[in-house]
Design a protein around this motif. Structure first.
Motif, PDB file in Angstrom:
ATOM      1  N   GLU A 151       1.850   4.817   6.977  1.00 52.24           N
ATOM      2  CA  GLU A 151       1.351   5.100   5.807  1.00 52.24           C
ATOM      3  C   GLU A 151       2.426   5.884   4.648  1.00 52.24           C
ATOM      4  O   GLU A 151       1.944   5.026   3.999  1.00 52.24           O
ATOM      5  CB  GLU A 151      -0.325   5.621   6.172  1.00 52.24           C
ATOM      6  CG  GLU A 151      -0.962   4.812   6.981  1.00 52.24           C
ATOM      7  CD  GLU A 151      -1.785   3.460   6.173  1.00 52.24           C
ATOM      8  OE1 GLU A 151      -0.804   3.219   5.279  1.00 52.24           O
ATOM      9  OE2 GLU A 151      -2.522   2.688   7.030  1.00 52.24           O
ATOM     10  N   MET A 190       1.229   2.635   2.816  1.00 54.34           N
ATOM     11  CA  MET A 190       1.046   1.358   1.228  1.00 54.34           C
ATOM     12  C   MET A 190       1.677   1.910   0.154  1.00 54.34           C
ATOM     13  O   MET A 190       2.330   3.249   0.107  1.00 54.34           O
ATOM     14  CB  MET A 190      -0.860   2.304   1.564  1.00 54.34           C
ATOM     15  CG  MET A 190      -1.427   1.514   1.874  1.00 54.34           C
ATOM     16  SD  MET A 190      -3.039   2.936   1.906  1.00 54.34           S
ATOM     17  CE  MET A 190      -3.016   5.122   2.099  1.00 54.34           C
ATOM     18  N   SER A 193      -0.450   4.442  -3.239  1.00 54.78           N
ATOM     19  CA  SER A 193      -1.049   6.228  -3.320  1.00 54.78           C
ATOM     20  C   SER A 193      -2.228   6.826  -3.444  1.00 54.78           C
ATOM     21  O   SER A 193      -0.889   7.518  -4.148  1.00 54.78           O
ATOM     22  CB  SER A 193      -1.388   5.904  -1.381  1.00 54.78           C
ATOM     23  OG  SER A 193      -0.355   6.397  -1.396  1.00 54.78           O
ATOM     24  N   PHE A 221      -2.006   0.354  -2.603  1.00 55.71           N
ATOM     25  CA  PHE A 221      -3.465   0.690  -2.180  1.00 55.71           C
ATOM     26  C   PHE A 221      -4.479   0.035  -3.055  1.00 55.71           C
ATOM     27  O   PHE A 221      -3.932  -0.596  -4.445  1.00 55.71           O
ATOM     28  CB  PHE A 221      -3.032   2.328  -2.769  1.00 55.71           C
ATOM     29  CG  PHE A 221      -4.763   3.087  -2.978  1.00 55.71           C
ATOM     30  CD1 PHE A 221      -5.107   3.349  -1.730  1.00 55.71           C
ATOM     31  CD2 PHE A 221      -5.177   3.281  -3.663  1.00 55.71           C
ATOM     32  CE1 PHE A 221      -6.235   4.386  -1.898  1.00 55.71           C
ATOM     33  CE2 PHE A 221      -6.126   3.624  -4.490  1.00 55.71           C
ATOM     34  CZ  PHE A 221      -6.630   3.979  -3.214  1.00 55.71           C
ATOM     35  N   GLN A 234      -5.904   1.589  -8.951  1.00 52.22           N
ATOM     36  CA  GLN A 234      -4.788   0.946  -7.148  1.00 52.22           C
ATOM     37  C   GLN A 234      -3.708   0.255  -7.371  1.00 52.22           C
ATOM     38  O   GLN A 234      -2.787   0.927  -8.829  1.00 52.22           O
ATOM     39  CB  GLN A 234      -5.395  -0.646  -7.652  1.00 52.22           C
ATOM     40  CG  GLN A 234      -5.290  -1.550  -8.201  1.00 52.22           C
ATOM     41  CD  GLN A 234      -5.059  -2.906  -8.341  1.00 52.22           C
ATOM     42  OE1 GLN A 234      -6.217  -2.792  -7.356  1.00 52.22           O
ATOM     43  NE2 GLN A 234      -5.562  -3.708  -9.106  1.00 52.22           N
ATOM     44  N   THR A 240       5.096  -3.055  -5.059  1.00 53.58           N
ATOM     45  CA  THR A 240       4.813  -3.245  -4.114  1.00 53.58           C
ATOM     46  C   THR A 240       5.911  -4.492  -3.986  1.00 53.58           C
ATOM     47  O   THR A 240       6.592  -4.152  -2.704  1.00 53.58           O
ATOM     48  CB  THR A 240       3.780  -3.957  -4.012  1.00 53.58           C
ATOM     49  OG1 THR A 240       2.510  -3.140  -4.535  1.00 53.58           O
ATOM     50  CG2 THR A 240       3.195  -4.494  -2.287  1.00 53.58           C
ATOM     51  N   TYR A 297     -11.100  -1.568   2.182  1.00 57.17           N
ATOM     52  CA  TYR A 297     -11.041  -1.817   0.851  1.00 57.17           C
ATOM     53  C   TYR A 297     -11.664  -2.724  -0.301  1.00 57.17           C
ATOM     54  O   TYR A 297     -11.926  -3.304   0.316  1.00 57.17           O
ATOM     55  CB  TYR A 297      -9.045  -1.903   0.268  1.00 57.17           C
ATOM     56  CG  TYR A 297      -8.855  -2.974   0.322  1.00 57.17           C
ATOM     57  CD1 TYR A 297      -9.209  -4.253  -0.402  1.00 57.17           C
ATOM     58  CD2 TYR A 297      -7.710  -3.336   2.224  1.00 57.17           C
ATOM     59  CE1 TYR A 297      -8.306  -5.176   0.331  1.00 57.17           C
ATOM     60  CE2 TYR A 297      -6.767  -4.152   2.192  1.00 57.17           C
ATOM     61  CZ  TYR A 297      -7.484  -4.730   1.336  1.00 57.17           C
ATOM     62  OH  TYR A 297      -6.172  -6.539   1.467  1.00 57.17           O
TER      63      TYR A 297
END
Length: 340
Positions: A151, A190, A193, A221, A234, A240, A297
């Motif tokens: 994480e 993530m 986050s 996230f 988010q 990402t 989520y």
């Protein structure tokens, strides 16, 4: 290639406003050099949404009293595998919260039963932190792989995401225990986050290079309405994708999923993930009646092209970007058989 922390930070800075074509093409070329145009298929079975932990970002945290809780029986899990086998699947991912009512012996029995009925398949477990002797029992029962996202690799950041009884040091110990036992090991983090910095993301890459896992799960996230992080934004699709590219270049042979969370925040998220180096998809084999209850989520997709029942739909989408679904076990290139 191995990156220095400063190099990762520079790549993040260069791509923050938008993923550059150069980075994307390098990642795609690296994936193709190792795996060709294959995208491996795993059947996801979310078999329990009970969890003893109270992680601040997670919709199935023990403190959320609004969750419709469930746990599948062994026979229900086997029925999911049977459906998967009919569709051509050869890998099953058993994912769940750290359910205190499912004993380690029961997990071993489930794994053993799957491998007895489908001896050529691979079984992946993703059920959190255990002691080394328990992991060894899972391995001896027939489990091949274990997913345990770290994480975040920063102690302070980890503490802001998790309750005080959980620690990054124990999480890392679990990952090294799993690797030493002989599992194909998956870590991950993530993106976006709460309280995360670019420095934290660079630290994630440094940790992955140190651990050298066989699999890495990276997703944005996405907040859940029944957690204390409900009002945080988010994670971005762009960042990402940047981290997928960096991970592919840092770990050329890694198995890298285009996650459900990517598909949740963007209709073409999984395709974009594959074009940035990802090479695994995990259609949902869970019983239709419980799919919405495994709500880590908000807005999680579970009934469209990501559902196992529509594997042909997913196949067409993958083919549209020049790749093809591969239904083999899809083991890591670095570990073909179990250690004795």
């Amino acid at each position: 290639m191995a990156f220095e922390k400063s190099e990762v930070l520079e790549i993040i800075k260069e791509n923050k406003a938008g993923l550059t074509r150069e980075l994307k093409e390098k990642a795609a070329a690296q994936r193709e050099a190792v795996f060709g145009n294959s995208v491996y298929v795993r059947g996801l079975i979310e078999f329990t949404n009970y969890c003893k932990n109270n992680c601040r970002y997670c919709g199935i945290r023990c403190g959320n009293t609004k969750v419709n809780r469930y746990r599948l029986t062994k026979e229900e899990i086997l029925d999911c595998c049977r459906m998967g086998a009919e569709l051509g699947f050869n890998t099953y991912v058993l994912q769940g919260g750290e359910d205190p009512k499912i004993s380690d012996r029961e997990v071993c029995d489930i794994v053993y039963s799957i491998k007895s009925e489908f001896p050529d398949c691979a079984v992946t477990l993703s059920i959190g932190e255990r002691e080394k002797d328990v992991y060894k029992a899972f391995f001896e029962a027939g489990a091949d792989r274990y997913l345990l996202r770290h994480e975040t690799a920063n102690d302070s950041h980890y503490g802001r995401l998790h309750p005080k009884e959980m620690s990054l040091s124990h999480r890392k110990k679990c990952l090294y225990d799993l690797r030493n036992i002989g599992f194909q090991v998956g870590a991950g983090f993530m993106v976006g986050s709460p309280y995360q910095t670019d420095e934290n993301l660079a630290e994630d890459i440094m940790f992955l290079q140190e651990l050298h896992p066989h699999m890495v799960g990276i997703g944005p996230f996405v907040p859940h309405k029944d957690t204390e992080f409900k009002d945080f934004p988010q994670g971005s699709l762009n960042m990402t994708l940047v981290m997928l590219c960096i991970t592919r270049l840092a770990l050329p042979k890694v198995l890298l999923p285009a996650t459900t969370a990517l598909g949740t925040i963007s209709p073409t998220g999984r395709e974009e993930g594959i074009l940035c180096g990802a090479n695994v998809v995990m259609p949902n084999l869970s019983p239709i009646g419980v799919r919405h209850d495994y709500s880590l989520y908000d807005g999680k997709i579970c009934m469209g092209d990501e559902a196992a029942e529509c594997i042909s739909c997913l196949g067409r989408r993958v083919e549209s970007i020049g790749c093809k679904l591969d239904f083999s076990r899809g083991d890591s290139p670095e570990i073909k058989t179990k250690k004795a």
